[in-house]
Design an enzyme around this catalytic site. Structure first.
Site, PDB file in Angstrom:
ATOM      1  N   HIS A  21      34.290  41.497  41.669  1.00 45.72           N
ATOM      2  CA  HIS A  21      35.507  41.992  41.014  1.00 45.72           C
ATOM      3  C   HIS A  21      36.038  40.881  40.118  1.00 45.72           C
ATOM      4  O   HIS A  21      35.861  39.682  40.404  1.00 45.72           O
ATOM      5  CB  HIS A  21      36.567  42.345  42.051  1.00 45.72           C
ATOM      6  CG  HIS A  21      36.251  43.548  42.869  1.00 45.72           C
ATOM      7  ND1 HIS A  21      37.230  44.265  43.525  1.00 45.72           N
ATOM      8  CD2 HIS A  21      35.083  44.169  43.155  1.00 45.72           C
ATOM      9  CE1 HIS A  21      36.676  45.270  44.176  1.00 45.72           C
ATOM     10  NE2 HIS A  21      35.377  45.226  43.976  1.00 45.72           N
ATOM     11  N   GLU A  67      38.956  39.646  39.757  1.00 49.10           N
ATOM     12  CA  GLU A  67      39.832  38.701  40.456  1.00 49.10           C
ATOM     13  C   GLU A  67      39.032  37.676  41.248  1.00 49.10           C
ATOM     14  O   GLU A  67      39.339  36.482  41.239  1.00 49.10           O
ATOM     15  CB  GLU A  67      40.772  39.436  41.428  1.00 49.10           C
ATOM     16  CG  GLU A  67      41.644  40.483  40.787  1.00 49.10           C
ATOM     17  CD  GLU A  67      41.069  41.890  40.870  1.00 49.10           C
ATOM     18  OE1 GLU A  67      41.846  42.828  41.096  1.00 49.10           O
ATOM     19  OE2 GLU A  67      39.836  42.049  40.711  1.00 49.10           O
ATOM     20  N   CYS A 124      42.627  45.271  44.877  1.00 47.03           N
ATOM     21  CA  CYS A 124      42.229  45.944  46.114  1.00 47.03           C
ATOM     22  C   CYS A 124      42.511  44.995  47.287  1.00 47.03           C
ATOM     23  O   CYS A 124      42.948  43.860  47.089  1.00 47.03           O
ATOM     24  CB  CYS A 124      40.741  46.297  46.054  1.00 47.03           C
ATOM     25  SG  CYS A 124      39.653  44.848  46.112  1.00 47.03           S
ATOM     26  N   CYS A 142      40.587  41.584  47.055  1.00 47.39           N
ATOM     27  CA  CYS A 142      41.092  40.670  46.036  1.00 47.39           C
ATOM     28  C   CYS A 142      42.506  40.188  46.350  1.00 47.39           C
ATOM     29  O   CYS A 142      42.833  39.017  46.118  1.00 47.39           O
ATOM     30  CB  CYS A 142      41.045  41.342  44.669  1.00 47.39           C
ATOM     31  SG  CYS A 142      39.344  41.704  44.140  1.00 47.39           S
TER      32      CYS A 142
END
Length: 153
Positions: A56, A58, A86, A89
């Site tokens: 991801h 992040e 999410c 993260c």
């Protein structure tokens, strides 16, 4: 930083998000900025590109900044991301000790920074992140809607 500065930082995150589309990834971009507004790390989703469920945006910027600093503690930094983080993260931001998370579009299906959960501000944890939501929300949401709309047709 003022809200205007968050808008500028979000513009950089949006540029990153657009780059994800080139390799079939969901257009989410993130930047880490310091107190002066300088970008410390920038990246976008790379799950499809790397066949990695943890790639991801992040996570990638947190990892890059930690490598650069040679320290997992990222105090003094703000995570700016186009989509509400999410659970993975959001927790990584807490573990990294970032000061603040700024995001654009809310994620009603997986958001863990207000929508479904509020991990960054859970009093049971040992670190607290300030949250700023809705920065450039329209542009962030439109990018995601366009991406998913084009995949459905």
């Amino acid at each position: 930083m003022s809200r205007l500065d968050w808008t500028t930082a979000m513009g950089h995150a949006l540029e990153e998000a657009r780059a994800a589309v080139a390799h079939g990834d969901v257009p989410v971009g993130a930047v880490l900025v310091d107190a002066a507004g300088a970008i410390v790390a920038a990246d976008h989703n790379r799950r499809e590109e790397r066949s990695d469920p943890t790639a991801h945006a992040e996570m990638l910027v947190l990892q890059a900044a930690a490598r650069e600093r040679r320290d997992w503690r990222l105090t003094g930094l703000t995570l700016v991301v186009t989509l509400e983080p999410c659970a993975m993260c959001a927790m990584a931001a807490v573990w990294a000790r970032v000061d603040r998370i700024v995001y654009g579009a809310a994620d009603s299906k997986a958001g863990a920074a207000w929508s479904l959960f509020n991990i960054p501000q859970d009093e049971r944890l040992n670190h607290y992140c300030e949250l700023v939501a809705g920065v450039e929300e329209g542009a962030c949401a439109a990018l995601l809607e366009d991406f998913f709309g084009s995949r459905r047709t």
